[in-house]
Write an enzyme that holds these catalytic residues in place. Structure first.
Site, PDB file in Angstrom:
ATOM      1  N   GLY A  21       0.844  -1.196   0.000  1.00  0.00           N
ATOM      2  CA  GLY A  21       0.000   0.000   0.000  1.00  0.00           C
ATOM      3  C   GLY A  21       0.871   1.235   0.000  1.00  0.00           C
ATOM      4  N   SER A  22       0.222   2.370  -0.242  1.00  0.00           N
ATOM      5  CA  SER A  22       0.972   3.628  -0.256  1.00  0.00           C
ATOM      6  C   SER A  22       0.258   4.640   0.614  1.00  0.00           C
ATOM      7  CB  SER A  22       1.051   4.209  -1.665  1.00  0.00           C
ATOM      8  OG  SER A  22       1.617   3.280  -2.512  1.00  0.00           O
ATOM      9  N   ASP A 140      -7.893   9.464  13.153  1.00  0.00           N
ATOM     10  CA  ASP A 140      -8.075   9.241  11.714  1.00  0.00           C
ATOM     11  C   ASP A 140      -8.792   7.913  11.475  1.00  0.00           C
ATOM     12  OD1 ASP A 140      -7.920   9.960   9.062  1.00  0.00           O
ATOM     13  OD2 ASP A 140      -5.886   9.205   8.779  1.00  0.00           O
ATOM     14  N   LYS A 142     -11.300   5.613   9.991  1.00  0.00           N
ATOM     15  CA  LYS A 142     -12.121   5.587   8.767  1.00  0.00           C
ATOM     16  C   LYS A 142     -11.954   4.187   8.173  1.00  0.00           C
ATOM     17  CE  LYS A 142      -8.302   7.672   6.176  1.00  0.00           C
ATOM     18  NZ  LYS A 142      -7.872   8.721   5.276  1.00  0.00           N
ATOM     19  N   ASN A 145      -8.604   2.514   7.433  1.00  0.00           N
ATOM     20  CA  ASN A 145      -7.680   2.219   8.543  1.00  0.00           C
ATOM     21  C   ASN A 145      -8.178   1.101   9.448  1.00  0.00           C
ATOM     22  OD1 ASN A 145      -5.850   4.050   7.622  1.00  0.00           O
ATOM     23  ND2 ASN A 145      -6.651   5.753   8.837  1.00  0.00           N
ATOM     24  N   ASP A 162      -2.513   2.765  10.897  1.00  0.00           N
ATOM     25  CA  ASP A 162      -2.208   4.167  10.560  1.00  0.00           C
ATOM     26  C   ASP A 162      -2.352   5.127  11.749  1.00  0.00           C
ATOM     27  OD1 ASP A 162      -1.549   6.483   9.364  1.00  0.00           O
ATOM     28  OD2 ASP A 162      -3.196   6.532   7.925  1.00  0.00           O
ATOM     29  N   THR A 181     -10.115  13.351   7.888  1.00  0.00           N
ATOM     30  CA  THR A 181     -10.767  13.216   6.586  1.00  0.00           C
ATOM     31  C   THR A 181     -12.193  13.747   6.732  1.00  0.00           C
ATOM     32  OG1 THR A 181      -9.393  11.281   6.212  1.00  0.00           O
ATOM     33  CG2 THR A 181     -11.303  11.532   4.764  1.00  0.00           C
TER      34      THR A 181
HETATM   35  P1  ATP Z   1      -2.037   7.925   4.932  1.00  0.00           P
HETATM   36  O1  ATP Z   1      -1.299   8.853   4.090  1.00  0.00           O
HETATM   37  O2  ATP Z   1      -3.320   7.434   4.322  1.00  0.00           O
HETATM   38  O3  ATP Z   1      -2.178   8.340   6.344  1.00  0.00           O
HETATM   39  P2  ATP Z   1       0.222   6.416   5.705  1.00  0.00           P
HETATM   40  O4  ATP Z   1       1.386   6.992   4.957  1.00  0.00           O
HETATM   41  O5  ATP Z   1       0.151   6.785   7.130  1.00  0.00           O
HETATM   42  O6  ATP Z   1      -1.136   6.647   4.958  1.00  0.00           O
HETATM   43  P3  ATP Z   1      -0.722   3.763   6.146  1.00  0.00           P
HETATM   44  O7  ATP Z   1      -2.153   4.196   6.056  1.00  0.00           O
HETATM   45  O8  ATP Z   1      -0.235   3.341   7.466  1.00  0.00           O
HETATM   46  O9  ATP Z   1       0.267   4.857   5.545  1.00  0.00           O
HETATM   47  O10 ATP Z   1      -0.485   2.609   5.088  1.00  0.00           O
HETATM   48  C1  ATP Z   1      -0.799   2.763   3.718  1.00  0.00           C
HETATM   49  C2  ATP Z   1      -1.453   1.484   3.218  1.00  0.00           C
HETATM   50  O11 ATP Z   1      -0.551   0.389   3.356  1.00  0.00           O
HETATM   51  C3  ATP Z   1      -2.682   1.069   3.993  1.00  0.00           C
HETATM   52  O12 ATP Z   1      -3.848   1.663   3.493  1.00  0.00           O
HETATM   53  C4  ATP Z   1      -2.697  -0.445   3.842  1.00  0.00           C
HETATM   54  O13 ATP Z   1      -3.303  -0.807   2.619  1.00  0.00           O
HETATM   55  C5  ATP Z   1      -1.223  -0.795   3.770  1.00  0.00           C
HETATM   56  N1  ATP Z   1      -0.720  -1.199   5.102  1.00  0.00           N
HETATM   57  C6  ATP Z   1      -0.365  -0.392   6.120  1.00  0.00           C
HETATM   58  N2  ATP Z   1       0.071  -1.080   7.176  1.00  0.00           N
HETATM   59  C7  ATP Z   1      -0.003  -2.375   6.826  1.00  0.00           C
HETATM   60  C8  ATP Z   1       0.312  -3.607   7.498  1.00  0.00           C
HETATM   61  N3  ATP Z   1       0.800  -3.599   8.737  1.00  0.00           N
HETATM   62  N4  ATP Z   1       0.108  -4.766   6.834  1.00  0.00           N
HETATM   63  C9  ATP Z   1      -0.389  -4.760   5.566  1.00  0.00           C
HETATM   64  N5  ATP Z   1      -0.689  -3.649   4.884  1.00  0.00           N
HETATM   65  C10 ATP Z   1      -0.513  -2.460   5.491  1.00  0.00           C
END
Ligand code: ATP
Length: 362
Positions: A21-22, A140, A142, A145, A162, A181
């Site tokens: 994920g990103s 956050d 939603k 998350n 997150d 959000t």
């Molecule tokens: P945002 O910008 O939305 O706050 P962020 O940079 O804080 O995102 P995360 O929301 O923590 O990043 O992670 C991005 C994506 O990666 C998540 O939506 C999920 O799909 C995937 N992801 C995050 N943590 C995990 C995990 N522990 N295991 C599997 N996938 C994960």
């Protein structure tokens, strides 16, 4: 202050795998621990080089996220294993969560009774209640998350992820923050008033409303309209979308979507609410008879996913344009890599992208 592992290089200890994920400041990738063969998730966060830069995350924010995760060991909260730091990047090694998002899991079902939905809600409340008992607000919450540990029911548990906007309250502290959000934030965030962990309870109210009806209670045509609806507490349970919903479920939501944060029920109180913990046979029967509006929920989820991929395509296009620009300018590769994590510098409207850009905290 959070202590990061500066001695080892993450790649010496972990093999870096596919992208899971990103986020706004980097990618999450599957990683394999070389010593044990165990699989984890690595969250790679780009760090701002200097205070004036808009690229990457402030080190202070990463430290806050790490400190919060270190304080939260609970079956319904994603666990942190290790943290690595290099000059430009921090890598969080996290529990690998393989079940995807709760909403996607539900959207694949033919139907779901309220009783089944409540099993998930209970776990969300347990995780959030634990967090709040440590004076930590997620800020956050939603659908994106709220994930599941595994794809196969019944062996799947809710995992809250997150903690990028989470905050740990110090005794007597006044904390204000205008981020989140739009669809899920309460009036006190919009009004830039002192916050409490009750912010999360409002978001749980919104999530429950959506889960049961496939409608978002305050959603307007624009973010501005959504925020106006929230301030005016402009929502209703229309018969068309809530025809299959129990009165207890509506009462549960009504006790969460309360303007005064001191009047909103807490996670502990939610766990005692008859919708979650029925006291009589009649209450149990009501829950079993009621079901979620699956047709509408599927529509909501498809739209939500479409918006998420629209945001991703927008970011990719922007990166492509940046790359073209960089080719004709003297921007070094290193700088370009940093641009790739800079999704906050944007003039776009989709709410998930303007999220952190609008943020200000004290
Ligand atoms: P945002 O910008 O939305 O706050 P962020 O940079 O804080 O995102 P995360 O929301 O923590 O990043 O992670 C991005 C994506 O990666 C998540 O939506 C999920 O799909 C995937 N992801 C995050 N943590 C995990 C995990 N522990 N295991 C599997 N996938 C994960």
């Amino acid at each position: 202050m959070a202590v990061f592992n500066k001695l080892d290089n993450v790649e010496d200890l972990y093999e870096i795998g596919e992208v899971l994920g990103s986020g706004h400041f980097g990618q999450v990738r599957e990683v394999r621990e070389r010593a044990t063969g165990a699989h984890w998730a690595g969250k790679f966060l780009k760090i701002r080089k200097c205070a004036s830069s808009r690229l990457g995350m402030e080190r202070k924010s990463v430290e806050r996220e790490v400190e919060v995760l270190q304080a939260l060991q609970h079956p319904n909260i994603m666990a942190l294993k290790d943290v690595f730091e290099s000059r430009a990047e921090v890598v969080l090694v996290l529990e690998l969560i393989s079940g995807g998002e709760l909403f996607d899991f539900i959207a694949e079902k033919e139907n779901l009774t309220e009783s089944e939905a409540i099993e998930f809600m209970k776990q969300i409340l347990l995780g959030v209640g634990f967090m709040h008992s440590k004076q930590i607000g997620h800020f956050d919450l939603k659908p994106e998350n709220i994930m599941l540990s595994a794809k196969m029911a019944p062996n799947t548990d809710i995992k809250i992820i997150d903690f990028g906007l989470a905050h740990r309250f110090q005794p007597g502290e006044e904390y204000k923050c205008m981020s989140g959000t739009p669809q899920y934030i309460p009036p006190e965030v919009i009004n830039y008033e002192p916050l409490s962990t009750a912010v999360d309870m409002w978001s749980i109210g919104v999530i429950t409303y959506i889960l049961l009806s496939g409608m978002s209670p305050f959603q307007g045509d624009t973010d501005e309209e959504t925020l106006r609806n929230i301030i005016a507490l402009n929502y209703k349970f229309d018969d068309h979308h809530f025809s299959m919903t129990s009165a207890m479920a509506k009462d549960f939501i009504q006790k969460l979507l309360v303007k005064d944060q001191n009047e909103r029920i807490t996670a502990q109180e939610c766990l005692q609410h008859p919708w979650i913990k029925p006291l009589t046979r009649k209450q149990v029967a009501n829950r079993n008879r009621s079901s979620i509006n699956m047709k509408n929920f599927k529509k909501f989820n498809a739209k939500r996913k479409w918006k998420m991929s629209y945001n991703m395509v927008w970011v990719c296009n922007r990166l492509h344009r940046l790359k073209m620009l960089c080719k004709t300018s003297a921007l070094a590769d290193e700088e370009l890599r940093q641009c790739e994590s800079d999704q906050e510098d944007t003039e776009t409207k989709p709410s998930s992208l303007i999220r952190r850009r609008l943020s200000s905290s004290s």
